[in-house]
Write a protein that holds these residues in place. Structure first.
Motif, PDB file in Angstrom:
ATOM      1  N   ASP A 121       0.817  -1.218   0.000  1.00 22.33           N
ATOM      2  CA  ASP A 121       0.000   0.000   0.000  1.00 22.33           C
ATOM      3  C   ASP A 121       0.849   1.266   0.000  1.00 22.33           C
ATOM      4  O   ASP A 121       0.353   2.349  -0.323  1.00 22.33           O
ATOM      5  CB  ASP A 121      -0.918   0.026   1.221  1.00 22.33           C
ATOM      6  N   THR A 122       2.125   1.152   0.358  1.00 21.15           N
ATOM      7  CA  THR A 122       2.973   2.330   0.556  1.00 21.15           C
ATOM      8  C   THR A 122       3.837   2.656  -0.653  1.00 21.15           C
ATOM      9  O   THR A 122       3.939   3.819  -1.063  1.00 21.15           O
ATOM     10  CB  THR A 122       3.877   2.131   1.790  1.00 21.15           C
ATOM     11  N   LEU A 123       4.482   1.661  -1.236  1.00 18.54           N
ATOM     12  CA  LEU A 123       5.430   1.934  -2.322  1.00 18.54           C
ATOM     13  C   LEU A 123       4.675   2.276  -3.604  1.00 18.54           C
ATOM     14  O   LEU A 123       3.765   1.550  -4.003  1.00 18.54           O
ATOM     15  CB  LEU A 123       6.352   0.741  -2.544  1.00 18.54           C
ATOM     16  N   PRO A 124       5.039   3.361  -4.272  1.00 19.29           N
ATOM     17  CA  PRO A 124       4.282   3.843  -5.430  1.00 19.29           C
ATOM     18  C   PRO A 124       4.615   3.098  -6.720  1.00 19.29           C
ATOM     19  O   PRO A 124       5.746   3.156  -7.205  1.00 19.29           O
ATOM     20  CB  PRO A 124       4.687   5.320  -5.524  1.00 19.29           C
ATOM     21  N   VAL A 125       3.626   2.436  -7.277  1.00 14.20           N
ATOM     22  CA  VAL A 125       3.821   1.658  -8.504  1.00 14.20           C
ATOM     23  C   VAL A 125       4.310   2.540  -9.646  1.00 14.20           C
ATOM     24  O   VAL A 125       5.236   2.172 -10.387  1.00 14.20           O
ATOM     25  CB  VAL A 125       2.501   0.955  -8.898  1.00 14.20           C
ATOM     26  N   ASP A 126       3.709   3.701  -9.796  1.00 16.45           N
ATOM     27  CA  ASP A 126       4.026   4.560 -10.937  1.00 16.45           C
ATOM     28  C   ASP A 126       5.451   5.099 -10.896  1.00 16.45           C
ATOM     29  O   ASP A 126       5.975   5.529 -11.926  1.00 16.45           O
ATOM     30  CB  ASP A 126       3.043   5.734 -11.005  1.00 16.45           C
ATOM     31  N   GLU A 127       6.061   5.087  -9.729  1.00 17.92           N
ATOM     32  CA  GLU A 127       7.415   5.621  -9.608  1.00 17.92           C
ATOM     33  C   GLU A 127       8.477   4.534  -9.534  1.00 17.92           C
ATOM     34  O   GLU A 127       9.674   4.838  -9.429  1.00 17.92           O
ATOM     35  CB  GLU A 127       7.508   6.526  -8.380  1.00 17.92           C
ATOM     36  N   CYS A 128       8.069   3.272  -9.595  1.00 16.63           N
ATOM     37  CA  CYS A 128       9.022   2.172  -9.459  1.00 16.63           C
ATOM     38  C   CYS A 128       9.656   1.856 -10.816  1.00 16.63           C
ATOM     39  O   CYS A 128       8.943   1.527 -11.774  1.00 16.63           O
ATOM     40  CB  CYS A 128       8.329   0.931  -8.908  1.00 16.63           C
ATOM     41  N   PRO A 129      10.973   1.896 -10.942  1.00 14.58           N
ATOM     42  CA  PRO A 129      11.619   1.673 -12.229  1.00 14.58           C
ATOM     43  C   PRO A 129      11.933   0.211 -12.551  1.00 14.58           C
ATOM     44  O   PRO A 129      12.521  -0.061 -13.598  1.00 14.58           O
ATOM     45  CB  PRO A 129      12.917   2.477 -12.103  1.00 14.58           C
ATOM     46  N   TRP A 130      11.527  -0.726 -11.674  1.00 11.60           N
ATOM     47  CA  TRP A 130      11.876  -2.131 -11.890  1.00 11.60           C
ATOM     48  C   TRP A 130      10.623  -2.996 -11.962  1.00 11.60           C
ATOM     49  O   TRP A 130       9.572  -2.638 -11.452  1.00 11.60           O
ATOM     50  CB  TRP A 130      12.766  -2.653 -10.752  1.00 11.60           C
ATOM     51  N   GLU A 131      10.778  -4.158 -12.583  1.00  8.05           N
ATOM     52  CA  GLU A 131       9.684  -5.130 -12.680  1.00  8.05           C
ATOM     53  C   GLU A 131      10.041  -6.415 -11.953  1.00  8.05           C
ATOM     54  O   GLU A 131      11.201  -6.844 -11.950  1.00  8.05           O
ATOM     55  CB  GLU A 131       9.397  -5.482 -14.144  1.00  8.05           C
ATOM     56  N   TRP A 132       9.006  -7.015 -11.364  1.00 11.83           N
ATOM     57  CA  TRP A 132       9.091  -8.408 -10.903  1.00 11.83           C
ATOM     58  C   TRP A 132       7.886  -9.135 -11.503  1.00 11.83           C
ATOM     59  O   TRP A 132       7.252  -9.941 -10.870  1.00 11.83           O
ATOM     60  CB  TRP A 132       9.098  -8.487  -9.378  1.00 11.83           C
ATOM     61  N   SER A 133       7.607  -8.795 -12.740  1.00 10.18           N
ATOM     62  CA  SER A 133       6.467  -9.356 -13.453  1.00 10.18           C
ATOM     63  C   SER A 133       6.791 -10.774 -13.889  1.00 10.18           C
ATOM     64  O   SER A 133       7.958 -11.210 -13.879  1.00 10.18           O
ATOM     65  CB  SER A 133       6.157  -8.511 -14.692  1.00 10.18           C
ATOM     66  N   VAL A 134       5.775 -11.500 -14.295  1.00  5.70           N
ATOM     67  CA  VAL A 134       5.995 -12.867 -14.784  1.00  5.70           C
ATOM     68  C   VAL A 134       6.921 -12.880 -15.992  1.00  5.70           C
ATOM     69  O   VAL A 134       7.888 -13.660 -16.027  1.00  5.70           O
ATOM     70  CB  VAL A 134       4.656 -13.557 -15.090  1.00  5.70           C
ATOM     71  N   PRO A 135       6.696 -12.042 -17.030  1.00  7.60           N
ATOM     72  CA  PRO A 135       7.625 -12.066 -18.170  1.00  7.60           C
ATOM     73  C   PRO A 135       9.071 -11.779 -17.765  1.00  7.60           C
ATOM     74  O   PRO A 135       9.997 -12.430 -18.271  1.00  7.60           O
ATOM     75  CB  PRO A 135       7.075 -10.980 -19.091  1.00  7.60           C
ATOM     76  N   ALA A 136       9.274 -10.825 -16.863  1.00  3.69           N
ATOM     77  CA  ALA A 136      10.632 -10.506 -16.427  1.00  3.69           C
ATOM     78  C   ALA A 136      11.257 -11.678 -15.676  1.00  3.69           C
ATOM     79  O   ALA A 136      12.452 -11.979 -15.848  1.00  3.69           O
ATOM     80  CB  ALA A 136      10.618  -9.261 -15.547  1.00  3.69           C
ATOM     81  N   ARG A 137      10.482 -12.353 -14.859  1.00  2.00           N
ATOM     82  CA  ARG A 137      11.009 -13.488 -14.094  1.00  2.00           C
ATOM     83  C   ARG A 137      11.309 -14.670 -15.001  1.00  2.00           C
ATOM     84  O   ARG A 137      12.311 -15.374 -14.806  1.00  2.00           O
ATOM     85  CB  ARG A 137      10.021 -13.875 -12.988  1.00  2.00           C
ATOM     86  N   ILE A 138      10.461 -14.891 -15.987  1.00  2.00           N
ATOM     87  CA  ILE A 138      10.720 -15.973 -16.933  1.00  2.00           C
ATOM     88  C   ILE A 138      11.977 -15.675 -17.743  1.00  2.00           C
ATOM     89  O   ILE A 138      12.827 -16.555 -17.961  1.00  2.00           O
ATOM     90  CB  ILE A 138       9.499 -16.185 -17.848  1.00  2.00           C
ATOM     91  N   GLU A 139      12.116 -14.434 -18.190  1.00  2.21           N
ATOM     92  CA  GLU A 139      13.310 -14.050 -18.951  1.00  2.21           C
ATOM     93  C   GLU A 139      14.564 -14.247 -18.107  1.00  2.21           C
ATOM     94  O   GLU A 139      15.600 -14.742 -18.593  1.00  2.21           O
ATOM     95  CB  GLU A 139      13.191 -12.598 -19.394  1.00  2.21           C
ATOM     96  N   ASN A 140      14.502 -13.858 -16.826  1.00  2.00           N
ATOM     97  CA  ASN A 140      15.628 -14.027 -15.925  1.00  2.00           C
ATOM     98  C   ASN A 140      15.980 -15.500 -15.763  1.00  2.00           C
ATOM     99  O   ASN A 140      17.154 -15.894 -15.793  1.00  2.00           O
ATOM    100  CB  ASN A 140      15.293 -13.398 -14.569  1.00  2.00           C
TER     101      ASN A 140
END
Length: 241
Positions: A121-140
């Protein structure tokens, strides 16, 4: 993670970073990384270079997250040809898997759930420059030569996009003396993703640390009803990657 024996060999780099302070072993991870606490309230992390979640990334993410919530302060970070290290300030309190909280799982588990909701609830999504999305995790994972089952390439729709912790296991939550979440540590994978990616791992980690019967208590403390489909998917993704 495990607690190393008090007589574990201390790497020369760690001794240099301690600058004369006494060192107490705190954690040893699965790839040979070590964490020590100094007697002047610093933590020193040292280990082999990690392609999945390195300490340079962790330092950058902690500096960012510190604008909104309580995380360790970055003192120093560096690396050489084979190893990396990170020195941080300590957060007042104890890990949620300290002996006191292992003995009081009902308190610890609910604090972890509430603390995770606070983070989301605290960390702002719109200001976050990184992803931990499914596509990013699969690519990693594929970059590390991990072949994932086909089913994991078809995630459920995102329920709520948040800034995820990325390793929301019980040891990475610090509790104060009253049993409330005081802060979070180990933020190397922090990035945007479905909140269930964190909830799945946090609730699953209760089994490893407190025994069976606490998964849904954590989810209840977070403030949602269990979503069995998303829980199953994100637990499988975690275990495979």
């Amino acid at each position: 993670m495990t607690i190393p024996t008090p007589d574990i060999a201390i790497p020369a780099r760690v001794r240099a970073l301690a600058r004369g302070s006494a060192l107490t072993p705190a954690w040893e991870n699965g790839i040979g990384g070590l964490t020590f606490r100094t007697d002047d309230d610093r933590y020193i992390k040292w280990g082999p270079l990690d392609r999945e979640a390195n300490m340079r990334d962790e330092a950058e993410r902690m500096r960012w997250a510190a604008q909104w919530m309580n995380v360790p302060g970055v003192v120093e970070q560096g690396q050489d040809a084979g190893h990396e290290w990170l020195v941080t300030t300590a957060i007042a309190g104890d890990s949620a898997v300290a002996p006191r909280w292992i003995a009081e799982p009902a308190v610890a588990v609910r604090a972890i759930g509430r603390g995770l909701r606070m983070l989301h609830d605290t960390l702002p999504v719109d200001e976050c420059p990184w992803e931990w999305s499914v596509p990013a995790r699969i690519e990693n994972a594929e970059a590390r030569s991990i072949r994932l089952p086909d089913a994991l390439h078809e995630p459920p729709p995102i329920d709520r996009l948040v800034v995820c912790h990325g390793d929301a296991c019980a040891p990475n939550v610090i509790l104060d003396a009253h049993g409330d979440a005081a802060g979070h540590v180990d933020l190397a994978a922090l990035g945007t993703g479905d909140r269930w990616a964190d909830i799945a791992v946090a609730s699953m980690s209760t089994v490893w640390n407190y025994g069976t019967g606490w998964k849904d208590a954590l989810i209840e403390a977070y403030g949602v009803d269990p979503d069995r489909e998303r829980l199953a998917y994100y637990r499988d993704l975690w275990n495979e990657t």
